[in-house]
Design an enzyme around this catalytic site. Sequence first.
Site, PDB file in Angstrom:
ATOM      1  N   CYS A 246       0.876  -1.159   0.000  1.00 21.65           N
ATOM      2  CA  CYS A 246       0.000   0.000   0.000  1.00 21.65           C
ATOM      3  C   CYS A 246       0.914   1.209   0.000  1.00 21.65           C
ATOM      4  CB  CYS A 246      -0.838   0.028   1.268  1.00 21.65           C
ATOM      5  SG  CYS A 246      -1.734  -1.512   1.560  1.00 21.65           S
TER       6      CYS A 246
ATOM      7  N   ARG B 289       1.116   1.793  -5.919  1.00 20.23           N
ATOM      8  CA  ARG B 289       1.317   0.759  -4.909  1.00 20.23           C
ATOM      9  C   ARG B 289       0.027   0.020  -4.563  1.00 20.23           C
ATOM     10  NH1 ARG B 289       6.178   1.715  -2.532  1.00 20.23           N
ATOM     11  NH2 ARG B 289       5.644   0.338  -0.822  1.00 20.23           N
TER      12      ARG B 289
ATOM     13  N   TRP C 146      -3.804  -1.754  -1.190  1.00 23.25           N
ATOM     14  CA  TRP C 146      -3.852  -2.985  -1.985  1.00 23.25           C
ATOM     15  C   TRP C 146      -4.135  -4.081  -0.975  1.00 23.25           C
ATOM     16  CZ3 TRP C 146      -1.142  -7.670  -2.260  1.00 23.25           C
ATOM     17  CH2 TRP C 146      -1.349  -8.424  -3.421  1.00 23.25           C
TER      18      TRP C 146
ATOM     19  N   ASN D 235       1.468  -0.060   5.834  1.00 22.23           N
ATOM     20  CA  ASN D 235       1.817  -0.824   4.638  1.00 22.23           C
ATOM     21  C   ASN D 235       2.635  -2.013   5.109  1.00 22.23           C
ATOM     22  OD1 ASN D 235       2.755  -1.783   2.144  1.00 22.23           O
ATOM     23  ND2 ASN D 235       4.510  -0.381   2.201  1.00 22.23           N
ATOM     24  N   GLY D 236       2.161  -3.213   4.787  1.00 24.11           N
ATOM     25  CA  GLY D 236       2.878  -4.414   5.220  1.00 24.11           C
ATOM     26  C   GLY D 236       1.895  -5.445   5.714  1.00 24.11           C
TER      27      GLY D 236
ATOM     28  N   GLU E 159       7.224 -13.062 -21.395  1.00 27.72           N
ATOM     29  CA  GLU E 159       6.897 -11.670 -21.091  1.00 27.72           C
ATOM     30  C   GLU E 159       5.671 -11.210 -21.891  1.00 27.72           C
ATOM     31  OE1 GLU E 159       7.488  -9.646 -18.889  1.00 27.72           O
ATOM     32  OE2 GLU E 159       7.136  -7.668 -19.702  1.00 27.72           O
TER      33      GLU E 159
ATOM     34  N   LYS F 178       2.205  -9.837 -20.232  1.00 23.87           N
ATOM     35  CA  LYS F 178       1.601  -8.540 -20.581  1.00 23.87           C
ATOM     36  C   LYS F 178       0.127  -8.725 -20.894  1.00 23.87           C
ATOM     37  CE  LYS F 178       3.798  -6.448 -19.315  1.00 23.87           C
ATOM     38  NZ  LYS F 178       5.061  -6.676 -18.661  1.00 23.87           N
TER      39      LYS F 178
ATOM     40  N   GLU G 217      -2.057  -9.746 -17.734  1.00 26.31           N
ATOM     41  CA  GLU G 217      -2.242  -8.786 -16.643  1.00 26.31           C
ATOM     42  C   GLU G 217      -3.107  -7.585 -17.016  1.00 26.31           C
ATOM     43  OE1 GLU G 217       2.286  -6.910 -16.837  1.00 26.31           O
ATOM     44  OE2 GLU G 217       1.269  -6.924 -14.922  1.00 26.31           O
TER      45      GLU G 217
ATOM     46  N   HIS H 178       5.098 -31.784 -26.203  1.00 21.75           N
ATOM     47  CA  HIS H 178       5.117 -32.598 -24.987  1.00 21.75           C
ATOM     48  C   HIS H 178       3.857 -32.393 -24.149  1.00 21.75           C
ATOM     49  CE1 HIS H 178       9.143 -33.860 -25.924  1.00 21.75           C
ATOM     50  NE2 HIS H 178       9.476 -32.592 -26.132  1.00 21.75           N
TER      51      HIS H 178
ATOM     52  N   LYS I 191       1.725  -1.527  -8.679  1.00 25.48           N
ATOM     53  CA  LYS I 191       2.999  -1.330  -9.375  1.00 25.48           C
ATOM     54  C   LYS I 191       4.172  -1.844  -8.548  1.00 25.48           C
ATOM     55  CE  LYS I 191       5.509   0.159 -12.740  1.00 25.48           C
ATOM     56  NZ  LYS I 191       5.560  -0.795 -13.869  1.00 25.48           N
TER      57      LYS I 191
HETATM   58  C1  AGP Z   1       5.124  -6.543 -14.781  1.00 23.92           C
HETATM   59  O1  AGP Z   1       4.318  -6.104 -15.789  1.00 23.92           O
HETATM   60  C2  AGP Z   1       4.522  -6.726 -13.496  1.00 23.92           C
HETATM   61  N1  AGP Z   1       3.498  -5.865 -13.182  1.00 23.92           N
HETATM   62  C3  AGP Z   1       5.320  -7.419 -12.414  1.00 23.92           C
HETATM   63  O2  AGP Z   1       5.513  -8.717 -12.851  1.00 23.92           O
HETATM   64  C4  AGP Z   1       6.663  -6.818 -11.962  1.00 23.92           C
HETATM   65  O3  AGP Z   1       7.611  -6.943 -12.968  1.00 23.92           O
HETATM   66  C5  AGP Z   1       7.118  -7.551 -10.690  1.00 23.92           C
HETATM   67  O4  AGP Z   1       6.189  -7.321  -9.685  1.00 23.92           O
HETATM   68  C6  AGP Z   1       8.495  -7.156 -10.242  1.00 23.92           C
HETATM   69  O5  AGP Z   1       8.560  -5.806  -9.923  1.00 23.92           O
HETATM   70  P1  AGP Z   1       9.931  -5.048  -9.759  1.00 23.92           P
HETATM   71  O6  AGP Z   1      10.635  -5.114 -11.064  1.00 23.92           O
HETATM   72  O7  AGP Z   1       9.539  -3.666  -9.375  1.00 23.92           O
HETATM   73  O8  AGP Z   1      10.703  -5.763  -8.694  1.00 23.92           O
END
Ligand code: AGP
Length: 613
Positions: free
Chosen positions: A2, A27, A74, A100-101, A486, A490, A493, A509, A608
């Site tokens: 958060c 966050r 969050w 936060n935590g 990757e 993308k 998410e 496989h 984020k």
């Molecule tokens: C990527 O699109 C993500 N939202 C997520 O996987 C991110 O890369 C991951 O949480 C790691 O974050 P960081 O690079 O800030 O450590």
Amino acid sequence: MCGITGYIGTRDAWPILIEGLKRLEYRGYDSAGVALVKKGAISVYKAKGKVADLENSAADKDLSGTAGIAHTRWATHGEPNTVNAHPHLSPSGRLAIVHNGIIENYSTIKSRLQEEGYVFRSTTDTEVLVYLIEYLMQKQGKNLLEAVQSALREVIGAYAIALADRDDPDMLIAARKSSPLVIGIGDGEFYVASDVSPIAGYTDRVVYPEDEEIAVLRRGVPLKIVNLMNEECSHEVRPVPENIGLTGKEGFPHFMLKEIYEQPDCIVDCMRGRVDTSLGTVRLSAVTENAERLSTAKRFIIVACGTSWHAGLIGKQYLETFCRVPVEVAYASEFRYSNPVIDDSDVVIAISQSGETADTLAAIELAKSRGAFIYGICNVVGSSIARATDTGSYIHVGPEVGVASTKAFTGQVAVLLLLALNLAEVKGTMKPEAYHSTVKALLEIPDKMREVLKSDKGIAELSRTFTYAHNFIYLGRGFSYPVALEGALKLKEISYIHAEGYPAAEMKHGPIALIDTEMPVVFIATKNTMYEKILSNVQEIKARKGRVLAVVTSGDKVISAVADNVLDVPETLECLDPLLVSIPLQLLAYHIAVCKGKDVDRPRNLAKSVTVE
Ligand code: AGP
């Protein structure tokens, strides 16, 4: 994870807190709240949803007050609703807390307090903490600071907290353990935040409290920091790092699209001062300063999460190919609990855009405790991971706001390449021709990225034809396999379409059973050493009537003739393909999500910065 903010001084706290929350919304953004402290009263304002919802819901209220704390959430414990939104009040309403935590032993403490007759309003772990603090004040006659120290000695878990006291409106208390916290020092005023962004612009002097330290912020009085045993702790006042603050969308409909478009400039920034264009050489200060340590390492271990982990998979190939050193890539969340065989002959590379990812931080601490040398690759300057590492290189791509990482990924790949090239030269493991041609090809990447971005419109149109899909498969081999992972991440998410990335040859496989006319399969099929093999894999999918979208090298005729749709990228070295191929995959995910009406920059359930494990 958060975001928390706080302010105490002489200005109106509300606008400072709201602005701060907006800067911290990356966050978490499922609810938000503010507590304003005035003599004799604490007023709490909360709303489900984003900070803008909180602002709207409080528009007609009395928002005066020169001290307050605030939170953007969050959810970890308890669903995202107004009751569970922070700030939480103590039973009497005297104290307000934002956190936060995670308080891991909250249920034990909660049961104990319930036996004493306390009734909880929310289902959060945070409320338990503020109840415990007030309990210690009432039952043991402690003052607020003593009660906080005593409570924090008892809790297990991670916290960054800010507390306000109705009966002492001239003071805020903030503390941290394993969650980030920054204190801004102004003129007779203090700022509290999860990172420096809410503080930037108000003061350029900040302090980063250490784990288990408590900051006592009394209006008009110098900052005091004590530990849980009430010993006074020294603190270093540092400048706010440059280029911090709010960035705008600059005409783009979303941050994600803006950040995709920034990538050519980001790669230029990433190389600036590191690549000598006339000599065709690479110098990273971290490598120069630690040449002996890095070049004699027996093994590298890359720890990261999510997109950064994908970049790590590419970094492994760079380091193994160019530097002939074994490399392992671990999910930080697994590594931290894995009792790894690791010692002072190992170098751990921690990759993190935010520099705040809790699992990556914990992995660093574990590796450090076993003697490994830690190299950080971060974007956010001055972040927790950047500070926890022995050395490192920033990726310098600027603030990334969109939750889906784009420019940070290509920035991380670029820095990993620079690291491998520099180290290869130090170790003498790369032929000079190969070294110079790779540097030369890297210098051409920004222009080639600009070329790729021209396909944006076409990808937007193509994306409309994929909104029906419930599943996607992304396939690649070699350097392109992590790019397939990757690409799939993308898409899932931001569009909420299920997507899997696989090494192309693994299809037979098992996963090939999924192929039918409905299944889009994205192939990374650029012209490289794997081309013939990938062609066979494409044929295998077509033979089962799968719908193939192939990313090919410009001018490709063979795979283009077999695939249903193609997206092309300019030719480059095989090891640099990830920098180009990532872009059409980012654009594809972006446009599909837009077509489906999703909140691209702030997808559901995500944040984020992932500061909880
Ligand atoms: C990527 O699109 C993500 N939202 C997520 O996987 C991110 O890369 C991951 O949480 C790691 O974050 P960081 O690079 O800030 O450590």
